[in-house]
Design an enzyme around this catalytic site. Structure first.
Site, PDB file in Angstrom:
ATOM      1  N   VAL A   1       0.817  -1.213   0.000  1.00 26.78           N
ATOM      2  CA  VAL A   1       0.000   0.000   0.000  1.00 26.78           C
ATOM      3  C   VAL A   1       0.852   1.265   0.000  1.00 26.78           C
ATOM      4  O   VAL A   1       0.361   2.346  -0.353  1.00 26.78           O
ATOM      5  CB  VAL A   1      -0.987   0.028   1.202  1.00 26.78           C
ATOM      6  CG1 VAL A   1      -1.988  -1.104   1.111  1.00 26.78           C
ATOM      7  CG2 VAL A   1      -0.244   0.024   2.530  1.00 26.78           C
TER       8      VAL A   1
ATOM      9  N   ASN B   1      -7.152  -0.509   6.312  1.00 27.59           N
ATOM     10  CA  ASN B   1      -6.827  -1.206   7.549  1.00 27.59           C
ATOM     11  C   ASN B   1      -5.364  -1.613   7.633  1.00 27.59           C
ATOM     12  O   ASN B   1      -4.865  -1.902   8.717  1.00 27.59           O
ATOM     13  CB  ASN B   1      -7.726  -2.445   7.674  1.00 27.59           C
ATOM     14  CG  ASN B   1      -7.324  -3.345   8.815  1.00 27.59           C
ATOM     15  OD1 ASN B   1      -7.511  -3.010   9.985  1.00 27.59           O
ATOM     16  ND2 ASN B   1      -6.751  -4.511   8.493  1.00 27.59           N
TER      17      ASN B   1
ATOM     18  N   SER C   1      -6.465   4.366  15.579  1.00 25.69           N
ATOM     19  CA  SER C   1      -6.145   3.727  16.853  1.00 25.69           C
ATOM     20  C   SER C   1      -6.275   4.727  17.978  1.00 25.69           C
ATOM     21  O   SER C   1      -6.138   5.946  17.766  1.00 25.69           O
ATOM     22  CB  SER C   1      -4.706   3.185  16.821  1.00 25.69           C
ATOM     23  OG  SER C   1      -4.271   2.782  18.109  1.00 25.69           O
TER      24      SER C   1
ATOM     25  N   TYR D   1       3.984   5.318  15.296  1.00 23.53           N
ATOM     26  CA  TYR D   1       2.634   4.771  15.110  1.00 23.53           C
ATOM     27  C   TYR D   1       1.575   5.791  15.510  1.00 23.53           C
ATOM     28  O   TYR D   1       0.570   5.982  14.806  1.00 23.53           O
ATOM     29  CB  TYR D   1       2.510   3.498  15.946  1.00 23.53           C
ATOM     30  CG  TYR D   1       1.226   2.732  15.755  1.00 23.53           C
ATOM     31  CD1 TYR D   1       0.996   1.996  14.586  1.00 23.53           C
ATOM     32  CD2 TYR D   1       0.255   2.703  16.747  1.00 23.53           C
ATOM     33  CE1 TYR D   1      -0.167   1.268  14.418  1.00 23.53           C
ATOM     34  CE2 TYR D   1      -0.916   1.976  16.589  1.00 23.53           C
ATOM     35  CZ  TYR D   1      -1.121   1.258  15.427  1.00 23.53           C
ATOM     36  OH  TYR D   1      -2.285   0.539  15.258  1.00 23.53           O
TER      37      TYR D   1
ATOM     38  N   ALA E   1       1.869   9.054  15.536  1.00 25.47           N
ATOM     39  CA  ALA E   1       1.854  10.121  14.537  1.00 25.47           C
ATOM     40  C   ALA E   1       1.110   9.683  13.280  1.00 25.47           C
ATOM     41  O   ALA E   1       0.320  10.448  12.713  1.00 25.47           O
ATOM     42  CB  ALA E   1       3.286  10.535  14.187  1.00 25.47           C
TER      43      ALA E   1
ATOM     44  N   LYS F   1      -1.228   7.341  13.000  1.00 25.72           N
ATOM     45  CA  LYS F   1      -2.649   7.163  13.259  1.00 25.72           C
ATOM     46  C   LYS F   1      -3.358   8.497  13.500  1.00 25.72           C
ATOM     47  O   LYS F   1      -4.520   8.668  13.118  1.00 25.72           O
ATOM     48  CB  LYS F   1      -2.854   6.209  14.448  1.00 25.72           C
ATOM     49  CG  LYS F   1      -2.443   4.772  14.161  1.00 25.72           C
ATOM     50  CD  LYS F   1      -3.237   4.164  13.018  1.00 25.72           C
ATOM     51  CE  LYS F   1      -2.980   2.685  12.848  1.00 25.72           C
ATOM     52  NZ  LYS F   1      -3.771   2.082  11.764  1.00 25.72           N
TER      53      LYS F   1
ATOM     54  N   ILE G   1      -6.988  -4.686  21.015  1.00 19.01           N
ATOM     55  CA  ILE G   1      -7.597  -5.818  20.320  1.00 19.01           C
ATOM     56  C   ILE G   1      -6.514  -6.864  20.072  1.00 19.01           C
ATOM     57  O   ILE G   1      -5.466  -6.534  19.503  1.00 19.01           O
ATOM     58  CB  ILE G   1      -8.190  -5.384  18.957  1.00 19.01           C
ATOM     59  CG1 ILE G   1      -9.057  -4.131  19.106  1.00 19.01           C
ATOM     60  CG2 ILE G   1      -8.967  -6.541  18.329  1.00 19.01           C
ATOM     61  CD1 ILE G   1     -10.304  -4.293  19.922  1.00 19.01           C
TER      62      ILE G   1
END
Length: 253
Positions: A69, A95, A147, A160, A162, A164, A193
């Site tokens: 991606v 996702n 998140s 992560y 930053a 999200k 999760i």
């Protein structure tokens, strides 16, 4: 039969990172509700296995695409091929994501770049790839899986968090751009999760996270999937630019 008041019959949904975990749960629920689904993953073999399983369980068409991606041109080619294969694109679930956790003093530049490229740039790449089709159709649903780390931050996750948080900003800006074309753009912010991204967390961190979660338990991929699929449904047609928390009360805004 769809569990929703209106089924997703004749709709086509793309789910990046759809081979397992939250992505697989979303793809499975969309297919069970009548959508044809495209499982996008880095690994062709795993994506194909998930697509075959979903097709067998739901009776819907399910195809697999191997895609990085973070690669803009690959995303463009994927969208063109899906348009050829299905004739339309109705739903995109961004996702796909990775973590490369470390405190910033020990965080390599490559770990920063890779997390931003896949989580944030990947969301841009795939949204950009499908948006023209959705605008011509005058219909579309984009759901970005962000998140709680993007809302409240997390020690050891500057990269992560930053990425999200950037997804949330992208969600709100894009929602404003395309609302007049009957396209909604929303985000779902999961809490803790159990997936491949969380399986290696230290026991003390897991205990801390559960301690600050009012419901005192982990969520499930299926609980996140219900929120995402609701946002993709006709019942959510007047909801756009929003972030829906599925986090047991961890972040209340």
């Amino acid at each position: 039969m769809s569990i929703f008041a209106q089924s997703f019959e004749s709709q086509v949904a793309i789910i990046t990172g759809g081979s397992r975990g939250i992505g697989k749960a979303i793809a499975s629920l969309l297919a069970a509700s009548g959508a044809d689904v495209v499982i996008v993953g880095r690994g062709r073999e795993q994506a194909q296995a998930t697509a075959d399983e979903i097709a067998a369980n739901s009776g819907q068409k399910a195809l697999a695409y191997a895609l990085d991606v973070a690669d803009f041109e690959q995303a463009q080619e994927m969208a063109k091929q899906i348009k050829v294969d299905f004739g339309r694109i109705d739903i995109l679930v961004n996702n796909a994501g990775i973590t490369r956790d470390n405190i910033i003093m020990r965080l390599d530049e490559s770990d920063w770049d890779e997390v931003l490229d896949i989580n944030l740039k990947g969301t841009f790449n795939c949204s950009k790839a499908v948006i023209r089709t959705m605008m011509k159709q005058r219909y579309g649903r984009i759901i970005n899986i962000t998140s709680v780390s993007g809302q409240a931050g997390q020690v050891g996750q500057t990269n992560y968090s930053a990425a999200k948080a950037g997804m949330i900003g992208l969600t709100k800006a894009l929602a404003r751009e395309v609302a007049s074309r009957n396209i909604t753009v929303n985000a779902v912010a999961p809490g803790f999760i159990p997936t491949n991204l969380t399986e290696d967390l230290p026991a003390e961190l897991t205990e801390h996270i559960l301690g600050v979660t009012p419901m005192g338990r982990m969520g499930t991929p299926e609980e996140v999937a219900f929120a995402a699929v609701f946002l993709a449904s006709q019942q959510a047609s007047y909801i756009t630019g929003q972030v829906i928390g599925v986090d047991g009360g961890m972040v209340m805004m």
